[in-house]
Design a protein around this motif. Structure first.
Motif, PDB file in Angstrom:
ATOM      1  N   THR A  18     -20.956   0.052-102.713  1.00 56.25           N
ATOM      2  CA  THR A  18     -21.470   1.073-101.814  1.00 56.25           C
ATOM      3  C   THR A  18     -20.569   1.311-100.612  1.00 56.25           C
ATOM      4  O   THR A  18     -20.836   2.205 -99.829  1.00 56.25           O
ATOM      5  N   THR A  19     -19.495   0.540-100.458  1.00 58.13           N
ATOM      6  CA  THR A  19     -18.621   0.707 -99.307  1.00 58.13           C
ATOM      7  C   THR A  19     -17.287   1.347 -99.684  1.00 58.13           C
ATOM      8  O   THR A  19     -16.300   1.159 -98.997  1.00 58.13           O
ATOM      9  N   ILE A  20     -17.251   2.114-100.755  1.00 60.82           N
ATOM     10  CA  ILE A  20     -16.018   2.796-101.155  1.00 60.82           C
ATOM     11  C   ILE A  20     -15.717   3.875-100.131  1.00 60.82           C
ATOM     12  O   ILE A  20     -16.562   4.704 -99.810  1.00 60.82           O
ATOM     13  N   ARG A  21     -14.511   3.863 -99.612  1.00 62.26           N
ATOM     14  CA  ARG A  21     -14.103   4.837 -98.601  1.00 62.26           C
ATOM     15  C   ARG A  21     -13.817   6.180 -99.261  1.00 62.26           C
ATOM     16  O   ARG A  21     -13.246   6.243-100.349  1.00 62.26           O
ATOM     17  N   THR A  22     -14.197   7.253 -98.585  1.00 62.71           N
ATOM     18  CA  THR A  22     -13.891   8.595 -99.077  1.00 62.71           C
ATOM     19  C   THR A  22     -13.012   9.315 -98.062  1.00 62.71           C
ATOM     20  O   THR A  22     -12.985   8.963 -96.878  1.00 62.71           O
ATOM     21  N   TYR A  23     -12.289  10.311 -98.554  1.00 61.46           N
ATOM     22  CA  TYR A  23     -11.342  11.060 -97.742  1.00 61.46           C
ATOM     23  C   TYR A  23     -11.653  12.550 -97.868  1.00 61.46           C
ATOM     24  O   TYR A  23     -11.912  13.036 -98.969  1.00 61.46           O
ATOM     25  N   PRO A  24     -11.604  13.286 -96.746  1.00 54.77           N
ATOM     26  CA  PRO A  24     -11.951  14.706 -96.802  1.00 54.77           C
ATOM     27  C   PRO A  24     -10.868  15.567 -97.471  1.00 54.77           C
ATOM     28  O   PRO A  24      -9.678  15.358 -97.271  1.00 54.77           O
ATOM     29  N   VAL A  25     -11.350  16.532 -98.254  1.00 55.23           N
ATOM     30  CA  VAL A  25     -10.472  17.559 -98.824  1.00 55.23           C
ATOM     31  C   VAL A  25     -10.227  18.581 -97.712  1.00 55.23           C
ATOM     32  O   VAL A  25     -11.076  18.797 -96.843  1.00 55.23           O
ATOM     33  N   ALA A  26      -9.058  19.214 -97.713  1.00 55.54           N
ATOM     34  CA  ALA A  26      -8.692  20.188 -96.682  1.00 55.54           C
ATOM     35  C   ALA A  26      -9.808  21.221 -96.493  1.00 55.54           C
ATOM     36  O   ALA A  26     -10.404  21.682 -97.473  1.00 55.54           O
ATOM     37  N   PRO A  27     -10.074  21.599 -95.243  1.00 52.17           N
ATOM     38  CA  PRO A  27     -11.132  22.572 -94.966  1.00 52.17           C
ATOM     39  C   PRO A  27     -10.865  23.918 -95.656  1.00 52.17           C
ATOM     40  O   PRO A  27      -9.724  24.376 -95.729  1.00 52.17           O
ATOM     41  N   GLY A  28     -11.934  24.526 -96.148  1.00 56.32           N
ATOM     42  CA  GLY A  28     -11.835  25.845 -96.757  1.00 56.32           C
ATOM     43  C   GLY A  28     -11.198  25.871 -98.130  1.00 56.32           C
ATOM     44  O   GLY A  28     -10.857  26.935 -98.640  1.00 56.32           O
ATOM     45  N   VAL A  29     -11.026  24.703 -98.742  1.00 60.69           N
ATOM     46  CA  VAL A  29     -10.340  24.624-100.037  1.00 60.69           C
ATOM     47  C   VAL A  29     -11.332  24.282-101.144  1.00 60.69           C
ATOM     48  O   VAL A  29     -12.136  23.355-101.006  1.00 60.69           O
ATOM     49  N   ARG A  30     -11.271  25.038-102.228  1.00 59.30           N
ATOM     50  CA  ARG A  30     -11.951  24.673-103.478  1.00 59.30           C
ATOM     51  C   ARG A  30     -10.863  24.053-104.340  1.00 59.30           C
ATOM     52  O   ARG A  30      -9.950  24.739-104.778  1.00 59.30           O
ATOM     53  N   VAL A  46     -13.946  22.056-110.508  1.00 60.63           N
ATOM     54  CA  VAL A  46     -13.443  22.491-109.209  1.00 60.63           C
ATOM     55  C   VAL A  46     -14.374  21.943-108.141  1.00 60.63           C
ATOM     56  O   VAL A  46     -15.599  22.109-108.231  1.00 60.63           O
ATOM     57  N   LEU A  47     -13.787  21.266-107.139  1.00 62.65           N
ATOM     58  CA  LEU A  47     -14.601  20.734-106.050  1.00 62.65           C
ATOM     59  C   LEU A  47     -14.942  21.859-105.076  1.00 62.65           C
ATOM     60  O   LEU A  47     -14.069  22.635-104.699  1.00 62.65           O
ATOM     61  N   PRO A  48     -16.187  21.951-104.644  1.00 61.96           N
ATOM     62  CA  PRO A  48     -16.541  22.968-103.653  1.00 61.96           C
ATOM     63  C   PRO A  48     -15.961  22.621-102.282  1.00 61.96           C
ATOM     64  O   PRO A  48     -15.546  21.478-102.043  1.00 61.96           O
ATOM     65  N   GLU A  49     -15.956  23.599-101.388  1.00 59.01           N
ATOM     66  CA  GLU A  49     -15.468  23.380-100.027  1.00 59.01           C
ATOM     67  C   GLU A  49     -16.275  22.270 -99.353  1.00 59.01           C
ATOM     68  O   GLU A  49     -17.454  22.087 -99.634  1.00 59.01           O
ATOM     69  N   GLY A  50     -15.610  21.523 -98.462  1.00 56.91           N
ATOM     70  CA  GLY A  50     -16.288  20.520 -97.655  1.00 56.91           C
ATOM     71  C   GLY A  50     -16.507  19.177 -98.318  1.00 56.91           C
ATOM     72  O   GLY A  50     -17.238  18.343 -97.789  1.00 56.91           O
ATOM     73  N   MET A  51     -15.863  18.937 -99.443  1.00 52.13           N
ATOM     74  CA  MET A  51     -16.049  17.675-100.164  1.00 52.13           C
ATOM     75  C   MET A  51     -15.183  16.561 -99.576  1.00 52.13           C
ATOM     76  O   MET A  51     -14.148  16.806 -98.990  1.00 52.13           O
ATOM     77  N   SER A  52     -15.643  15.346 -99.793  1.00 46.34           N
ATOM     78  CA  SER A  52     -14.834  14.151 -99.567  1.00 46.34           C
ATOM     79  C   SER A  52     -14.760  13.433-100.905  1.00 46.34           C
ATOM     80  O   SER A  52     -15.687  13.525-101.712  1.00 46.34           O
ATOM     81  N   VAL A  53     -13.627  12.753-101.146  1.00 45.07           N
ATOM     82  CA  VAL A  53     -13.424  12.109-102.440  1.00 45.07           C
ATOM     83  C   VAL A  53     -13.037  10.647-102.263  1.00 45.07           C
ATOM     84  O   VAL A  53     -12.353  10.289-101.309  1.00 45.07           O
ATOM     85  N   ILE A  73       2.203  12.670-105.157  1.00 49.61           N
ATOM     86  CA  ILE A  73       1.151  11.679-105.340  1.00 49.61           C
ATOM     87  C   ILE A  73      -0.133  12.388-105.773  1.00 49.61           C
ATOM     88  O   ILE A  73      -0.525  13.400-105.191  1.00 49.61           O
ATOM     89  N   TRP A  74      -0.770  11.823-106.789  1.00 43.47           N
ATOM     90  CA  TRP A  74      -2.055  12.332-107.277  1.00 43.47           C
ATOM     91  C   TRP A  74      -3.089  11.240-107.138  1.00 43.47           C
ATOM     92  O   TRP A  74      -2.829  10.068-107.445  1.00 43.47           O
ATOM     93  N   ASP A  75      -4.268  11.618-106.628  1.00 44.82           N
ATOM     94  CA  ASP A  75      -5.351  10.678-106.359  1.00 44.82           C
ATOM     95  C   ASP A  75      -6.343  10.670-107.517  1.00 44.82           C
ATOM     96  O   ASP A  75      -6.853  11.720-107.915  1.00 44.82           O
ATOM     97  N   ASN A  76      -6.620   9.476-108.053  1.00 48.50           N
ATOM     98  CA  ASN A  76      -7.640   9.329-109.094  1.00 48.50           C
ATOM     99  C   ASN A  76      -8.986   9.222-108.389  1.00 48.50           C
ATOM    100  O   ASN A  76      -9.244   8.267-107.670  1.00 48.50           O
ATOM    101  N   ILE A  77      -9.855  10.249-108.600  1.00 45.81           N
ATOM    102  CA  ILE A  77     -11.132  10.295-107.905  1.00 45.81           C
ATOM    103  C   ILE A  77     -12.308   9.921-108.811  1.00 45.81           C
ATOM    104  O   ILE A  77     -13.434   9.787-108.339  1.00 45.81           O
ATOM    105  N   ASP A  78     -12.040   9.783-110.084  1.00 46.32           N
ATOM    106  CA  ASP A  78     -13.046   9.385-111.065  1.00 46.32           C
ATOM    107  C   ASP A  78     -12.306   9.111-112.362  1.00 46.32           C
ATOM    108  O   ASP A  78     -11.117   9.397-112.481  1.00 46.32           O
TER     109      ASP A  78
END
Length: 101
Positions: A18-30, A46-53, A73-78
């Motif tokens: 439950t303590t996995i850190r998430t990082y915000p996706v750039a604002p206004g970006v899908r 496609v991730l909607p705007e305002g997501m953190s991964v 660099i590519w981030d594995n989010i799942d």
């Protein structure tokens, strides 16, 4: 008298999950999520705007320019899902997680 630590170990495992850190996706970006670390891989969603991964690991791939610079660099989010690190605010231009293996 022996102490049963099974419950304590299980509680620690739940806390770690439950303590996995998430990082915000750039604002206004899908953001396109791809099946591998590059633009040559198919889009799986496609991730909607305002997501953190979460970032479970990172892999080198196609170089992409985005709001947070140019990066290969590519981030594995799942499981089997990658996003370009150029669109994720990690606070670093380099690797912040282990390499995907």
């Amino acid at each position: 008298m022996a102490v049963d630590r099974t419950e304590e170990v299980e509680a620690d495992a739940v806390t770690a999950e439950t303590t996995i850190r998430t990082y915000p996706v750039a604002p206004g970006v899908r953001l396109n999520v791809r099946s591998g670390p590059g633009t040559n891989y198919g889009i799986v969603r496609v991730l909607p705007e305002g997501m953190s991964v979460p970032i479970f690991c990172q892999a080198p791939g196609t170089t992409v320019s985005g709001p947070y610079g140019t990066s290969n660099i590519w981030d594995n989010i799942d499981n089997g899902e990658y996003v370009s690190d150029a669109y994720v605010q990690t606070g670093s231009d380099g690797y912040i997680a282990s390499r995907c293996g």
